[in-house]
Design a protein around this motif. Sequence first.
Motif, mmCIF file in Angstrom:
data_model
loop_
_atom_site.group_PDB
_atom_site.id
_atom_site.type_symbol
_atom_site.label_atom_id
_atom_site.label_comp_id
_atom_site.label_asym_id
_atom_site.label_seq_id
_atom_site.Cartn_x
_atom_site.Cartn_y
_atom_site.Cartn_z
ATOM 1 N N GLU A 1 -12.092 -3.125 2.446
ATOM 2 C CA GLU A 1 -10.666 -3.316 2.233
ATOM 3 C C GLU A 1 -10.399 -4.354 1.150
ATOM 4 O O GLU A 1 -9.478 -4.203 0.328
ATOM 5 N N THR B 1 0.830 -1.200 0.000
ATOM 6 C CA THR B 1 0.000 0.000 0.000
ATOM 7 C C THR B 1 0.868 1.255 0.000
ATOM 8 O O THR B 1 1.830 1.370 0.776
ATOM 9 N N ARG C 1 -10.954 -2.633 -2.146
ATOM 10 C CA ARG C 1 -9.878 -1.687 -2.418
ATOM 11 C C ARG C 1 -8.615 -2.419 -2.864
ATOM 12 O O ARG C 1 -7.885 -1.947 -3.740
#
Length: 229
Positions: free
Chosen positions: A200, A115, A203
């Motif tokens: 999440e 990330t 994403r």
Amino acid sequence: MRNQLIITALAALIALGGCANMTEEQRRTATGAGIGAGLGAVLGASTGGGGGKRAATGAVLGGAAGAVAGNIWSKRMEQQKRTMEQATQGTGVQVSQTADNRLKLDIPSDISFDTNRADIKPNFRPILDKFASTLVENPDTRINIIGHTDSTGGDAINDPLSVNRAAHTRDYLTSRGVASNRIAIEGRGSHEPVASNDTEANRARNRRVEIFVAEPQASAQAPQATQPR
């Protein structure tokens, strides 16, 4: 009537090729279809007899052929696909043939990038190593690498991050012998999600790299060198 059909087909080409909301893959396929439709209409009308009907039929058939006319799916491309399917089995990487005859690798974030980072993760490197070897073996192909992010962080962060991810992937491939002039990169930021950004898991799906490999028809049909006589 013939002229009207030809003009309509060519207008469709311009409209299809210029839609702002299309992805690169969709745009190329649509442009090919439009070119095929225009040529099909011209040829249908020029053959005489049943002009309007022939032109319309030519436009339909030409559009279908034009969608894949730009690239070919050769034996080398099929072998490359099979090799990458074997190399990525169980990793989550999706390997497929697109509608416009390109090889597509859809690489999720859990094996490609952390990330908010553009550094290639260690478990992504063996996949790229194998991929690079298939590219070296098929030098007529062209590669397009597209980076994507999720919607967190805003465009000021996501747009350059997606470009950097594509650039790092390109640089790794060139370090393994793939010529840099064969590779184009793009960053789409968060603008082309494959899932909603509400969880999440979703994403994570949107944080990805897509790699497209195409063997242009022009390259495949280039005339062979001949000995002087």
